[in-house]
Scaffold this motif. Structure first.
Motif, PDB file in Angstrom:
ATOM      1  N   TYR A 248       0.831  -1.204   0.000  1.00 32.45           N
ATOM      2  CA  TYR A 248       0.000   0.000   0.000  1.00 32.45           C
ATOM      3  C   TYR A 248       0.867   1.258   0.000  1.00 32.45           C
ATOM      4  O   TYR A 248       0.591   2.220  -0.728  1.00 32.45           O
ATOM      5  CB  TYR A 248      -0.931  -0.004   1.216  1.00 32.45           C
ATOM      6  N   PRO A 271      -5.606  -0.074  -7.579  1.00 27.55           N
ATOM      7  CA  PRO A 271      -6.923  -0.530  -8.062  1.00 27.55           C
ATOM      8  C   PRO A 271      -7.933  -0.638  -6.924  1.00 27.55           C
ATOM      9  O   PRO A 271      -7.578  -0.798  -5.757  1.00 27.55           O
ATOM     10  CB  PRO A 271      -6.611  -1.904  -8.666  1.00 27.55           C
ATOM     11  N   GLY A 272      -9.222  -0.577  -7.294  1.00 25.16           N
ATOM     12  CA  GLY A 272     -10.274  -0.795  -6.314  1.00 25.16           C
ATOM     13  C   GLY A 272     -10.526   0.396  -5.411  1.00 25.16           C
ATOM     14  O   GLY A 272     -10.022   1.501  -5.635  1.00 25.16           O
ATOM     15  N   GLN A 273     -11.300   0.154  -4.359  1.00 25.45           N
ATOM     16  CA  GLN A 273     -11.700   1.183  -3.411  1.00 25.45           C
ATOM     17  C   GLN A 273     -11.404   0.722  -1.986  1.00 25.45           C
ATOM     18  O   GLN A 273     -11.349  -0.479  -1.710  1.00 25.45           O
ATOM     19  CB  GLN A 273     -13.201   1.457  -3.542  1.00 25.45           C
ATOM     20  N   ARG A 289      -7.040  -5.453  -2.988  1.00 21.86           N
ATOM     21  CA  ARG A 289      -6.454  -4.486  -3.918  1.00 21.86           C
ATOM     22  C   ARG A 289      -4.972  -4.745  -4.163  1.00 21.86           C
ATOM     23  O   ARG A 289      -4.319  -3.996  -4.896  1.00 21.86           O
ATOM     24  CB  ARG A 289      -6.629  -3.064  -3.364  1.00 21.86           C
ATOM     25  N   CYS A 290      -4.422  -5.765  -3.541  1.00 20.14           N
ATOM     26  CA  CYS A 290      -2.973  -5.972  -3.547  1.00 20.14           C
ATOM     27  C   CYS A 290      -2.558  -6.935  -4.654  1.00 20.14           C
ATOM     28  O   CYS A 290      -3.094  -8.042  -4.773  1.00 20.14           O
ATOM     29  CB  CYS A 290      -2.540  -6.529  -2.189  1.00 20.14           C
TER      30      CYS A 290
END
Length: 349
Positions: A248, A271-273, A289-290
């Motif tokens: 992150y 990416p993503g939320q 998201r990883c």
């Protein structure tokens, strides 16, 4: 002992849909005269954690401890906490237009805050102090502008007035909550330089809350990265920028133009939320998201543990300590030199 030492702080908000677990076990400390930057996306728990410590969330369920000079702020009644807020711990809020009362003159608001905490100060004395403070933070013609209303100040000047109010009683700790978000780039740089100068001049401890790692590049001593109500990485500034461990943190760095994580001039978004704080994913909250996600990431939450060989560098990730990093040592060395040059120039100013 640290000036402020927070241990296992949790903050929850009961709602009709369930308990919002905004902070899920946060620990950190701040030393006198040092700067801790708390970084993360909106909703990561940065602002909520500091507001909980200062007693600004009366409806929240709060546990843990927050020792300020040995006194647990979370156990104080409102009257004792009010004596500490403003006098020993001050806050610079994100939007000065909503923080300053629109119907009262700027100087009156500063002077009134002084008189609330120092009962023996007359109105005339408090007004003179307000003029001095406005001049200290770079407001032109402070003796005249002290009688202006907030709407007569520009955004940068309103933020300077908020800084003046925060410093009025010589606090030991200042919490700057996204102090430059609403400002353009030029004014943002001026405000950050002002905060750095005043911090060094008065020896203030600073907690800087931001979503932008670029903002803290030249001023933080230590950086704590938060995600989904938890710290995911903590290190001194140079270690975090040049040898990040958590994916992150790496993703945040890759969103900064000119950083070592950017290749071929392209930024790489995460990416993503961010997850819902009512239903936080099991295991590592970042795993959906990883790009390094493994089966263990979905089953167990990684502890915040020391990264081997990097002093106080800690990361909450199941990856081996050598697996994540920017990897380009030549580029990292170049940026370290540039960083040192920038710091020298800032100090000279």
């Amino acid at each position: 002992m640290s000036l402020l030492e927070v241990k296992d702080l949790t903050v929850g908000f009961p709602t009709a849909d369930g308990l919002v677990r905004a902070v899920r076990g946060l620990s950190f400390s701040v030393e006198q005269g040092r700067t801790l930057a708390i970084v993360g996306e909106s909703g990561s728990g940065k602002t909520v954690s500091t507001q909980a410590i200062l007693g600004l969330l009366p409806e929240a369920d709060i546990s843990g401890s927050a020792l300020f000079e040995g006194i647990d702020l979370l156990t104080l009644d409102e009257e004792r906490l009010r004596r500490i807020r403003g006098a020993e711990i001050s806050v610079i809020f994100q939007d000065p237009l909503t923080s300053l009362h629109p119907l009262y003159r700027v100087g009156w608001q500063i002077a009134e805050m002084i008189r609330v905490h120092e009962s023996g100060v007359s109105r005339a004395q408090a007004r003179r102090r307000a003029v001095e403070l406005l001049g200290l933070v770079g407001i032109p013609q402070p003796a005249r502008r002290v009688d202006d209303y907030p709407h007569q100040f520009s955004g940068g000047m309103r933020q300077r007035a908020m800084i003046a109010m925060a410093l009025a009683l010589n606090p030991k700790l200042v919490v700057a909550d996204e102090p430059t978000t609403a400002l353009d780039a030029t004014v943002q740089a001026q405000i950050l330089e002002l905060i750095i100068r005043l911090q060094r001049e008065f020896g203030i401890a600073l907690v800087l809350i931001t979503h932008d790692l670029g903002v803290v590049a030249g001023m933080a001593d230590e950086v704590m990265v938060m995600y989904a109500g938890l710290p995911v990485e903590r290190a001194d500034r140079r270690t975090l920028y040049y040898r990040p461990h958590h994916p992150y943190t790496k993703g945040l760095l890759e969103s900064i133009p000119g950083s070592t994580g950017v290749r071929e001039g392209r930024l790489r978004p995460i990416p993503g939320q961010p997850p819902s704080m009512i239903a936080v994913p099991a295991g590592c909250a970042f795993h959906p998201r990883c790009r390094y996600s493994m089966p263990v990431c979905t089953a167990e939450r990684p502890p915040l543990s020391r990264v081997t060989g990097d002093g106080d560098h800690a990361s909450a990730c199941w990856l081996p300590h050598h697996a994540v990093g920017l990897g380009d040592e030549a580029e990292a060395a170049r940026l370290r030199a540039a960083d040192q040059e920038t710091e020298t120039e800032t100090g000279a100013r």
